[in-house]
Design a protein around this motif. Structure first.
Motif, PDB file in Angstrom:
ATOM      1  N   LYS A 199       6.155   7.135 -10.152  1.00 22.02           N
ATOM      2  CA  LYS A 199       5.216   6.194  -9.540  1.00 22.02           C
ATOM      3  C   LYS A 199       4.869   4.979 -10.399  1.00 22.02           C
ATOM      4  N   TRP A 236      -2.499   8.404  -4.447  1.00 16.40           N
ATOM      5  CA  TRP A 236      -1.672   8.273  -5.645  1.00 16.40           C
ATOM      6  C   TRP A 236      -1.300   9.617  -6.244  1.00 16.40           C
ATOM      7  N   VAL A 292      -0.074  -3.704  -5.922  1.00 12.82           N
ATOM      8  CA  VAL A 292       0.264  -2.398  -5.360  1.00 12.82           C
ATOM      9  C   VAL A 292      -1.014  -1.570  -5.401  1.00 12.82           C
ATOM     10  N   ALA A 300       6.054   1.214  -9.426  1.00 11.45           N
ATOM     11  CA  ALA A 300       5.019   0.227  -9.113  1.00 11.45           C
ATOM     12  C   ALA A 300       5.196  -1.016  -9.968  1.00 11.45           C
ATOM     13  N   VAL A 346       2.088  11.226  -5.224  1.00 10.98           N
ATOM     14  CA  VAL A 346       3.356  10.572  -5.537  1.00 10.98           C
ATOM     15  C   VAL A 346       3.939  11.196  -6.799  1.00 10.98           C
ATOM     16  N   SER A 379       8.724   7.886   2.184  1.00 10.31           N
ATOM     17  CA  SER A 379       8.031   8.178   0.934  1.00 10.31           C
ATOM     18  C   SER A 379       8.119   6.949   0.045  1.00 10.31           C
ATOM     19  N   PHE A 380       7.158   6.784  -0.832  1.00  6.09           N
ATOM     20  CA  PHE A 380       7.194   5.677  -1.787  1.00  6.09           C
ATOM     21  C   PHE A 380       8.395   5.816  -2.709  1.00  6.09           C
ATOM     22  N   GLU A 381       8.706   7.045  -3.068  1.00  2.66           N
ATOM     23  CA  GLU A 381       9.812   7.280  -3.989  1.00  2.66           C
ATOM     24  C   GLU A 381      11.144   6.795  -3.428  1.00  2.66           C
ATOM     25  N   GLU A 435       0.840  -1.194   0.000  1.00  6.95           N
ATOM     26  CA  GLU A 435       0.000   0.000   0.000  1.00  6.95           C
ATOM     27  C   GLU A 435       0.873   1.241   0.000  1.00  6.95           C
ATOM     28  N   VAL A 436       0.543   2.153  -0.895  1.00  7.64           N
ATOM     29  CA  VAL A 436       1.272   3.414  -1.024  1.00  7.64           C
ATOM     30  C   VAL A 436       0.475   4.510  -0.321  1.00  7.64           C
ATOM     31  N   ALA A 447      -3.185   2.161  -3.897  1.00  5.32           N
ATOM     32  CA  ALA A 447      -3.128   3.467  -3.242  1.00  5.32           C
ATOM     33  C   ALA A 447      -4.547   3.999  -3.115  1.00  5.32           C
TER      34      ALA A 447
END
Length: 266
Positions: A125, A117, A111, A129, A120, A96-98, A48-49, A113
């Motif tokens: 992104k 989303w 994946v 992903a 991001v 962070s997702f990044e 999960e983002v 969000a």
């Protein structure tokens, strides 16, 4: 990523204590459709983002999925860990997702969000992903938005004038199109990314009634209101209280829409 995006996405951590209760739950049908379209079953491993306090994490954790949840805000991540403590197969990572990287060799079946989303970095992104998904894996994105069906509450036309007066309107035509006529930019993004093909989209619309205190608590979880000049916000909330005090029941009806987009990794 733009400086404005970085600043605005960081505001939600200030609403960590109230976000879970103030924001609506996502429809049960959404999760049913998610599982039907992707064909995932527990104990598949999900990423999960931007989990926030666990709004979309809890329903999937209760189904028995293994979940790695990545959350930028320290306070939100702490809230999520507290709410998800009973699930041994759920972990919440503050990042962070990044910037986050999974352990070597770990790949995910899905994946997803939920209302995260858009925060991001668009340059990162979709490629990231896809890289994190197992072959045949899916990306699912959904957002909870304010919907304006034909019978929307006239309160919002009245309060929109206040937003415009304080310089917080977005200049769009009023009223916005009804949810069924809203374009789906996310599906277009999926296709344009070169990493995913869209395999399903769904739209859910429902209505909730709010007292003035409940509605202001909701507004306090939105980035634009959190970041708003305090004097403007105080004036806006005073006008909301004035308008609703004139109603016999003191309540408003807000419609919500959630657009679900699911893509399969190419």
């Amino acid at each position: 990523m733009s400086r404005d995006l970085r600043l605005m996405r960081a505001t939600f951590d200030r609403a960590a204590d109230s976000y879970q209760d103030a924001r609506p739950d996502y429809p049960a049908e959404l999760y049913s459709d998610l599982l039907a379209i992707t064909a995932i079953t527990p104990p598949a491993h999900l990423l999960e983002v931007g989990c926030g306090p666990g709004k979309a994490t809890l329903p999937l954790a209760r189904m028995g999925f293994r979940i790695t949840a990545v959350e930028l805000g320290e306070a939100l991540a702490a809230e999520a860990r507290h709410r998800l403590a009973e699930f041994a197969d759920v972990s919440v990572i503050t990042s962070s997702f990044e910037d986050w990287e999974p352990p070597t060799g770990v790949r995910f079946d899905l994946v997803y969000a939920a209302t995260a989303w858009k925060w991001v970095d668009p340059a990162v992104k979709y490629a990231k992903a896809a890289e994190l998904l197992a072959p045949g894996g899916h990306l699912a994105v959904w957002n909870a938005d304010h919907a304006f069906p034909a019978d929307f509450d006239p309160f919002f036309t009245e309060i929109q004038k206040v937003y415009d007066e304080i310089g917080e309107g977005d200049g769009s035509p009023w009223p916005p199109p009804p949810p069924e006529n809203q374009p789906d930019p996310i599906a277009t993004e999926f296709d344009a990314s070169g990493h995913f093909t869209v395999v399903g989209t769904r739209l859910y619309v429902w209505a909730l009634r709010y007292t003035v205190d409940e509605y202001i608590a909701l507004l306090d979880t939105f980035s634009g209101h959190i970041a708003m000049d305090p004097a403007k916000r105080e004036h806006l909330y005073r006008e909301i209280r004035r308008l609703l005090a004139a109603r016999p029941d003191g309540r408003l009806v807000r419609h919500w829409s959630v657009g679900l987009t699911i893509g399969r990794r190419l």
